[in-house]
Enzyme design. Structure first.
Site, mmCIF file in Angstrom:
data_model
loop_
_atom_site.group_PDB
_atom_site.id
_atom_site.type_symbol
_atom_site.label_atom_id
_atom_site.label_comp_id
_atom_site.label_asym_id
_atom_site.label_seq_id
_atom_site.Cartn_x
_atom_site.Cartn_y
_atom_site.Cartn_z
ATOM 1 N N CYS A 34 0.794 -1.176 0.059
ATOM 2 C CA CYS A 34 -0.063 -0.018 -0.198
ATOM 3 C C CYS A 34 0.755 1.313 -0.029
ATOM 4 O O CYS A 34 1.716 1.255 0.970
ATOM 5 C CB CYS A 34 -1.014 -0.061 1.276
ATOM 6 N N CYS A 80 -11.750 -12.266 19.959
ATOM 7 C CA CYS A 80 -11.203 -11.081 19.060
ATOM 8 C C CYS A 80 -10.211 -10.341 19.867
ATOM 9 O O CYS A 80 -9.916 -9.311 19.462
ATOM 10 C CB CYS A 80 -12.378 -10.618 18.166
ATOM 11 N N ASN A 98 -24.017 -18.177 12.370
ATOM 12 C CA ASN A 98 -22.612 -18.662 11.576
ATOM 13 C C ASN A 98 -22.168 -19.972 12.309
ATOM 14 O O ASN A 98 -21.665 -20.776 11.438
ATOM 15 C CB ASN A 98 -21.584 -17.610 12.070
ATOM 16 N N PHE A 113 -23.596 -15.702 22.234
ATOM 17 C CA PHE A 113 -23.310 -14.768 20.986
ATOM 18 C C PHE A 113 -23.412 -15.352 19.778
ATOM 19 O O PHE A 113 -22.414 -15.192 19.021
ATOM 20 C CB PHE A 113 -21.986 -14.287 21.251
ATOM 21 N N CYS A 116 -1.638 5.419 6.849
ATOM 22 C CA CYS A 116 -3.125 5.001 6.996
ATOM 23 C C CYS A 116 -3.064 4.056 8.342
ATOM 24 O O CYS A 116 -2.062 3.398 8.386
ATOM 25 C CB CYS A 116 -3.718 4.261 5.904
ATOM 26 N N GLU A 120 -28.416 -14.909 21.987
ATOM 27 C CA GLU A 120 -27.708 -13.524 21.139
ATOM 28 C C GLU A 120 -28.308 -12.210 21.730
ATOM 29 O O GLU A 120 -29.537 -12.201 22.134
ATOM 30 C CB GLU A 120 -27.807 -13.413 19.645
#
Length: 445
Positions: free
Chosen positions: A79, A399, A309, A304, A85, A325
């Site tokens: 990039c 995450c 998925n 969750f 960025c 959820e």
């Protein structure tokens, strides 16, 4: 009379240093006078000079000035805007070294925060490292001093929109078009009133959701429709919250992605949460089910669960799956997806999982296996209540490694589980985001 504090003047002479390690956010770490300095663009083992950009009591920040001895792991960023960025922080590091650094971050967090170590480190899940990103939120700003509109991500550690023409990690239907989108908005009457563009890509279509703060003029509406027809992109407008989005072009639009290994098709709205990297998502679902060892007699709890998925693949193998959820709209989508896929052995509940769940009907059942995929904050309130559900195996998809490490400590030290295995998934190549998965197994005896 109060005196106004003035910021100490930064040294204007370069400082020589050798980089010792990589920080959690992808900066090189060195020490000067015993104090940590985080250097943008530097890699472990490199001899450099740097200039200070910010000083504080606990640590300092700096930018790379000159490189005297490059790391063998250094590569040229693809990039052109990499240095400014904030979307990526690791393009200058070999992808295979990036994932090793993320694996070490996970293990360090587990040991330091949770005081636990996995018995086995899982092989990292990896996939394409360019044009992989199917979801993103792009900032939009009409910069009067520059006389033009900018579309893209924020600058590194700044609130300004980076001046970029294309994004190498965004899906190929959108990534090369950032400069094009900026020119489009520049020509609109509403150039000052478009706040952001949300990108959502499914297997069948690519969508742009324009966040328009005011109603668009007929001329602006025509410009967007013409652009959509020219590019094939589906365009929505969002004048208010997520529920306010409406389709502008074409007349009908439905996004979906497939999990072919489980004969599942999941429909979603552009503003729904879905995994950003479809290749890694396929591998992630497969690994989660393998670790859980689900069989036809199992009752499984999917926490969750989002739009289903994991729930739908789990339902193909289990006797019954319960999906929970906090977002009621996602639960509606999950139910619709189950019905559309002929899944009749899944139940869904819309419940805030940040509170005490003990009064919930689904908490009165026993489960053989549990899967949870919480947000960045983890599942601190929930985890303490999972020990009494009887699950022999629990898979935690994370995450944020610090949240996982904290919750792993509870599973191991308080709830009687072993941390059998843990490993990372390269969901966000070239960034410092660490996505991971851990398997907990109830101790026998």
């Amino acid at each position: 009379m109060s005196r106004r504090r003035t910021k100490p003047r930064l040294p204007d002479q370069p400082v020589m240093a050798t980089i010792e390690s990589l920080s959690h956010d992808g900066r090189g770490v060195t020490h000067v006078g015993g104090k940590a300095v985080f250097v943008d663009g530097a890699l472990p083992g490199e001899a450099i000079s740097f200039l200070y950009t910010r000083r504080s009591r606990k640590h300092d920040e700096a930018k790379l000035c000159e490189l005297f001895g490059a790391s063998p792991d250094r590569v040229e960023p693809r990039c052109a805007a990499f240095s400014i960025c904030g979307g990526c922080s690791l393009q200058h590091l070999l992808p295979e070294r990036q994932i090793l650094a993320k694996q070490q971050t996970l293990l360090d967090n587990l040991q330091r925060i949770g005081k636990v170590e996995p018995e086995t480190v899982l092989d990292a899940l990896t996939g394409p490292v360019w044009s992989y990103r199917n979801k993103a939120r792009l900032g939009v700003k009409h910069v009067r001093k520059k006389g033009r509109v900018l579309v893209g991500f924020r600058e590194k550690r700044a609130s300004y929109i980076a001046d970029i023409q294309r994004c190498e990690v965004l899906h190929e239907s959108v990534g090369p078009r950032l400069g094009q989108l900026a020119c489009l908005i520049q020509q609109m009457d509403a150039r000052d009133r478009i706040a952001q563009i949300e990108v959502a890509v499914g297997d069948n279509a690519s969508v742009l959701v324009f966040r328009n703060l005011d109603a668009l003029s007929d001329a602006d509406t025509r410009k967007l429709i013409d652009y959509a027809r020219e590019t094939g992109l589906h365009i929505y407008l969002q004048p208010g919250g997520p529920d306010s989005i409406r389709l502008l072009w074409p007349e009908t639009s439905e996004l979906f992605y497939r999990l072919p290994e489980y004969d599942a098709t999941l429909a979603f709205l552009p503003t729904d949460f879905t995994q950003v990297n479809p290749a890694i998502n396929q591998l992630m679902v497969r690994q989660a089910l393998q670790l859980l060892e689900v069989d036809k007699n199992d009752c499984v709890l999917d926490l969750f669960c989002g739009i289903g998925n994991f729930t739908l693949p789990l339902a193909r193998s289990a006797a019954r799956v319960t999906g929970v959820e906090g977002d009621a709209a996602l639960v509606r989508r999950a139910r619709d997806n189950a019905a559309a896929n002929g899944v009749e052995n899944a139940d869904y509940y819309a419940v805030d999982l940040n509170g005490d769940p003990t009064a919930q009907p689904w908490m009165r059942q026993r489960y053989d296996k549990i899967l949870l995929d919480p947000p960045r904050s983890g599942a601190q309130e929930l985890v303490a209540h999972l020990g009494g559900l009887g699950a022999a195996r629990i898979v935690y998809v994370s995450c944020h490694p610090a949240s996982l490490a904290r919750d792993a400590g509870v599973f191991v030290h308080d709830l009687g589980y072993r941390l059998v295995s843990a490993g990372v998934m390269d969901m966000f190549p070239h960034t410092a985001h660490v996505e991971s998965m851990a398997l907990f197994e109830r101790k026998r005896g």
